[in-house]
Write a protein that holds these residues in place. Sequence first.
Motif, mmCIF file in Angstrom:
data_model
loop_
_atom_site.group_PDB
_atom_site.id
_atom_site.type_symbol
_atom_site.label_atom_id
_atom_site.label_comp_id
_atom_site.label_asym_id
_atom_site.label_seq_id
_atom_site.Cartn_x
_atom_site.Cartn_y
_atom_site.Cartn_z
ATOM 1 N N UNK A 185 -63.509 -43.104 44.057
ATOM 2 C CA UNK A 185 -62.799 -41.889 43.671
ATOM 3 C C UNK A 185 -63.698 -40.667 43.824
ATOM 4 N N UNK A 186 -64.968 -40.807 43.433
ATOM 5 C CA UNK A 186 -65.899 -39.691 43.553
ATOM 6 C C UNK A 186 -66.147 -39.321 45.010
ATOM 7 N N UNK A 187 -66.333 -40.331 45.840
ATOM 8 C CA UNK A 187 -66.626 -40.083 47.244
ATOM 9 C C UNK A 187 -65.446 -39.469 47.989
ATOM 10 N N UNK A 188 -64.245 -39.625 47.430
ATOM 11 C CA UNK A 188 -63.061 -39.066 48.080
ATOM 12 C C UNK A 188 -62.864 -37.587 47.759
ATOM 13 N N UNK A 189 -63.663 -37.051 46.811
ATOM 14 C CA UNK A 189 -63.522 -35.656 46.432
ATOM 15 C C UNK A 189 -64.072 -34.740 47.527
ATOM 16 N N UNK A 190 -63.449 -33.590 47.683
ATOM 17 C CA UNK A 190 -63.907 -32.611 48.661
ATOM 18 C C UNK A 190 -65.101 -31.830 48.104
ATOM 19 N N UNK A 191 -65.935 -31.346 49.005
ATOM 20 C CA UNK A 191 -67.096 -30.524 48.662
ATOM 21 C C UNK A 191 -68.032 -31.232 47.667
ATOM 22 N N UNK A 192 -68.155 -32.544 47.833
ATOM 23 C CA UNK A 192 -69.010 -33.323 46.949
ATOM 24 C C UNK A 192 -70.249 -33.798 47.702
ATOM 25 N N UNK A 193 -71.413 -33.526 47.122
ATOM 26 C CA UNK A 193 -72.671 -34.018 47.686
ATOM 27 C C UNK A 193 -73.420 -34.770 46.602
ATOM 28 N N UNK A 194 -73.828 -35.991 46.902
ATOM 29 C CA UNK A 194 -74.539 -36.826 45.928
ATOM 30 C C UNK A 194 -76.038 -36.765 46.210
ATOM 31 N N UNK A 195 -76.819 -36.436 45.178
ATOM 32 C CA UNK A 195 -78.275 -36.378 45.287
ATOM 33 C C UNK A 195 -78.860 -37.483 44.397
ATOM 34 N N UNK A 196 -79.452 -38.478 44.995
ATOM 35 C CA UNK A 196 -80.021 -39.583 44.245
ATOM 36 C C UNK A 196 -81.516 -39.368 44.033
ATOM 37 N N UNK A 197 -82.021 -39.890 42.915
ATOM 38 C CA UNK A 197 -83.454 -39.805 42.598
ATOM 39 C C UNK A 197 -83.977 -38.373 42.717
ATOM 40 N N UNK A 198 -83.220 -37.449 42.146
ATOM 41 C CA UNK A 198 -83.560 -36.030 42.251
ATOM 42 C C UNK A 198 -83.876 -35.464 40.878
ATOM 43 N N UNK A 199 -85.094 -35.020 40.669
ATOM 44 C CA UNK A 199 -85.490 -34.415 39.398
ATOM 45 C C UNK A 199 -85.384 -32.900 39.499
ATOM 46 N N UNK A 200 -84.499 -32.329 38.692
ATOM 47 C CA UNK A 200 -84.280 -30.884 38.704
ATOM 48 C C UNK A 200 -85.405 -30.199 37.932
ATOM 49 N N UNK A 201 -86.057 -29.248 38.563
ATOM 50 C CA UNK A 201 -87.187 -28.563 37.939
ATOM 51 C C UNK A 201 -86.803 -27.217 37.336
ATOM 52 N N UNK A 202 -85.697 -26.625 37.815
ATOM 53 C CA UNK A 202 -85.321 -25.296 37.318
ATOM 54 C C UNK A 202 -83.846 -25.050 37.572
ATOM 55 N N UNK A 203 -83.205 -24.313 36.659
ATOM 56 C CA UNK A 203 -81.809 -23.907 36.822
ATOM 57 C C UNK A 203 -81.720 -22.414 36.557
ATOM 58 N N UNK A 204 -81.155 -21.682 37.510
ATOM 59 C CA UNK A 204 -80.946 -20.249 37.347
ATOM 60 C C UNK A 204 -79.445 -19.955 37.351
ATOM 61 N N UNK A 205 -79.058 -18.887 36.610
ATOM 62 C CA UNK A 205 -77.655 -18.473 36.547
ATOM 63 C C UNK A 205 -77.571 -17.007 36.940
#
Length: 209
Positions: A10-30
Amino acid sequence: KTEVARLKEKLLSQKNLTIHLNTEISQIDVDQENTFTLKHSAKIFSTDFLIICTGGMFQIGEQCQEEKTYSLPKFLGHSIVKVSPSLSPLRIRNHLLSKSSGIALPVKIFSGIYKGKKKKYEKEITDSLLITHFGISGPAVLDFSALWNEQGKEKIFLNFLPKNSPEEFKKELCDLRSGKHTLFKFLQKYLPKRLSENIINILGIQKTK
């Protein structure tokens, strides 16, 4: 497995979806349009919606630093409510009842603090308990874990005979002092044989006494 596979499809069928595996987020900006920009060592990507899930089982057996766990939510301006375990079994150091693991029985589990010479019990649950090789579990313990303040100095008590008064128990024990009755056989009237044997051994009492 079937349910996980269905969710993945179901997730893979969604549009504009990109899966990032083993990814550590270092910063989030808004930005001013409330678009989130996520950064990690290799890439930068943006999204209009962001859900942060720290998880409750992300590092079993390790004391992860709180600042590391909640650094991103705090960076976004969120306040963190103090968390504590809930619906959790309890581990016991030097677990004396480990030889009785697998035994389930109704108990009253409660905690208390001493105020002067008086005992004050504020939290108690009566339900089924399961003795495990590492501690105690079962409905009584899982419910009690939500009430108990592990940061405090409250001791935990178990009443293996919640339906019997101490007076009744002592009277019957005293009535059987004469004759060939043994304490081991007496305990088996109330508790499973393996648990009775465990308790006798803990107290250092011979089965024939």
